[in-house]
Write a protein that holds these residues in place. Sequence first.
Motif, PDB file in Angstrom:
ATOM      1  N   ARG A   1       0.828  -1.205   0.000  1.00  0.00           N
ATOM      2  CA  ARG A   1       0.000   0.000   0.000  1.00  0.00           C
ATOM      3  C   ARG A   1       0.864   1.257   0.000  1.00  0.00           C
ATOM      4  N   ALA A   2       1.947   1.244   0.780  1.00  0.00           N
ATOM      5  CA  ALA A   2       2.853   2.398   0.817  1.00  0.00           C
ATOM      6  C   ALA A   2       3.568   2.577  -0.523  1.00  0.00           C
ATOM      7  N   LEU A   3       3.948   1.489  -1.168  1.00  0.00           N
ATOM      8  CA  LEU A   3       4.631   1.578  -2.459  1.00  0.00           C
ATOM      9  C   LEU A   3       3.691   2.130  -3.534  1.00  0.00           C
TER      10      LEU A   3
ATOM     11  N   ARG B   1       1.795   7.023  -6.801  1.00  0.00           N
ATOM     12  CA  ARG B   1       0.790   8.041  -7.116  1.00  0.00           C
ATOM     13  C   ARG B   1       1.328   9.453  -6.924  1.00  0.00           C
ATOM     14  N   VAL B   2       2.084   9.686  -5.865  1.00  0.00           N
ATOM     15  CA  VAL B   2       2.503  11.052  -5.547  1.00  0.00           C
ATOM     16  C   VAL B   2       3.766  11.481  -6.300  1.00  0.00           C
ATOM     17  N   MET B   3       4.557  10.528  -6.773  1.00  0.00           N
ATOM     18  CA  MET B   3       5.775  10.860  -7.524  1.00  0.00           C
ATOM     19  C   MET B   3       5.412  10.970  -9.003  1.00  0.00           C
ATOM     20  N   ARG B   4       5.087  12.169  -9.426  1.00  0.00           N
ATOM     21  CA  ARG B   4       4.643  12.374 -10.808  1.00  0.00           C
ATOM     22  C   ARG B   4       5.797  12.241 -11.802  1.00  0.00           C
ATOM     23  N   LYS B   5       6.962  12.816 -11.463  1.00  0.00           N
ATOM     24  CA  LYS B   5       8.137  12.734 -12.322  1.00  0.00           C
ATOM     25  C   LYS B   5       9.125  11.735 -11.741  1.00  0.00           C
ATOM     26  N   ARG B   6      10.028  11.300 -12.608  1.00  0.00           N
ATOM     27  CA  ARG B   6      11.026  10.338 -12.150  1.00  0.00           C
ATOM     28  C   ARG B   6      11.865  10.934 -11.030  1.00  0.00           C
TER      29      ARG B   6
ATOM     30  N   GLN C   1       6.949  -2.468  -9.970  1.00  0.00           N
ATOM     31  CA  GLN C   1       6.313  -1.406 -10.756  1.00  0.00           C
ATOM     32  C   GLN C   1       6.919  -0.044 -10.416  1.00  0.00           C
ATOM     33  N   LEU C   2       7.157   0.212  -9.131  1.00  0.00           N
ATOM     34  CA  LEU C   2       7.752   1.479  -8.716  1.00  0.00           C
ATOM     35  C   LEU C   2       9.176   1.614  -9.264  1.00  0.00           C
ATOM     36  N   SER C   3       9.926   0.503  -9.286  1.00  0.00           N
ATOM     37  CA  SER C   3      11.310   0.535  -9.762  1.00  0.00           C
ATOM     38  C   SER C   3      11.405   0.793 -11.257  1.00  0.00           C
ATOM     39  N   ARG C   4      10.350   0.461 -11.999  1.00  0.00           N
ATOM     40  CA  ARG C   4      10.374   0.732 -13.439  1.00  0.00           C
ATOM     41  C   ARG C   4      10.275   2.225 -13.731  1.00  0.00           C
ATOM     42  N   ARG C   5       9.673   2.983 -12.824  1.00  0.00           N
ATOM     43  CA  ARG C   5       9.476   4.421 -13.050  1.00  0.00           C
ATOM     44  C   ARG C   5      10.468   5.283 -12.292  1.00  0.00           C
TER      45      ARG C   5
END
Length: 316
Positions: free
Chosen positions: A184-186, A191-196, A220-224
């Motif tokens: 949930r935290a990830l 959601r809040v990190m719009r840019k890399r 998924q987070l690591s891809r962005r």
Amino acid sequence: MSRLQRIREWIAPPMTEASSPAPSLDEIRRQVRHIEVRARRALRDELAGEYRTAFRGRGLEFAELQPYNPGDDVRSIDWKATARLRTPVVRRYVEEREQTVLILVDVSGSMCYAASGPSVRDRAVEIAGVLGLAAAAANDVVGVAAFATDVVLAVPPAKGSSHVLRMLRDLLTLRAGGRTELARALRYAGRVMRKRGVVIVISDYVATHPDHVWEPALAQLSRRHDVVAVCLRDARETRLAAAAGSAIVHWGGAERGDLLLADHGISETQERELASERRQMLDRLRQCGCDAVMIDTDEDWIAVLVGLFRQRRSRQ
């Protein structure tokens, strides 16, 4: 079922934050000052340069036009400006240093554990503070999100060391506990990190329910974003004291409400099992596409992080 699993004896709930006294304002100020002094010393000695090279900006941005000098790269000549000014000029660039750093800090029940010395959560807050001040010194914007069952504290990214110190005070005064809902935290970070940017996840990665799968969210987070996973454990969780015939060993007990009593006769089995678990945890984190490091609460964790940063620099 392994021998270690067969001998587990669940005995007593550990002290949680709900039953521990709230820190006074003077204690909070003392802890913040301790972290600030530790960070200033680390930044002066070795951390600042390693952080800057490990977490570079997004690229180059135009700074100014300057007269061409013999030896300048002809590819940097701005031909339109040269024609307009009727003299050769070159474009100068600087590294776009500023980027967003979000630090996720686990404040769930299992992070309250401390066999001796600082708790796992105390060390997590210290690491968050030192890395936050390193990011601020590099002109990055820094934010924090503390989580347990859900995100319980969110400080939007901003610049400056004073912002990081306020962030630390918020973390130290926070009263939390409960399960570790890492996925949930990830997803919140995504959601809040719009840019890399850079996401640093500090947790013991103890999920006490088999359905609490966090690997897909981390991948998924690591891809962005550039994700660094810091896995914190108390050293007494993985070994018995040499002088003691028995010890109380933590197995995520604050979230399940139990501890394990282990005697010296099973210490070798315990250490082998937990050493294997640590290796598997690092493998799981790295397979998600992020950098990962395992830190014990009693070790020189700044040296461990500097080693990680140097590995990152060698790959760049």
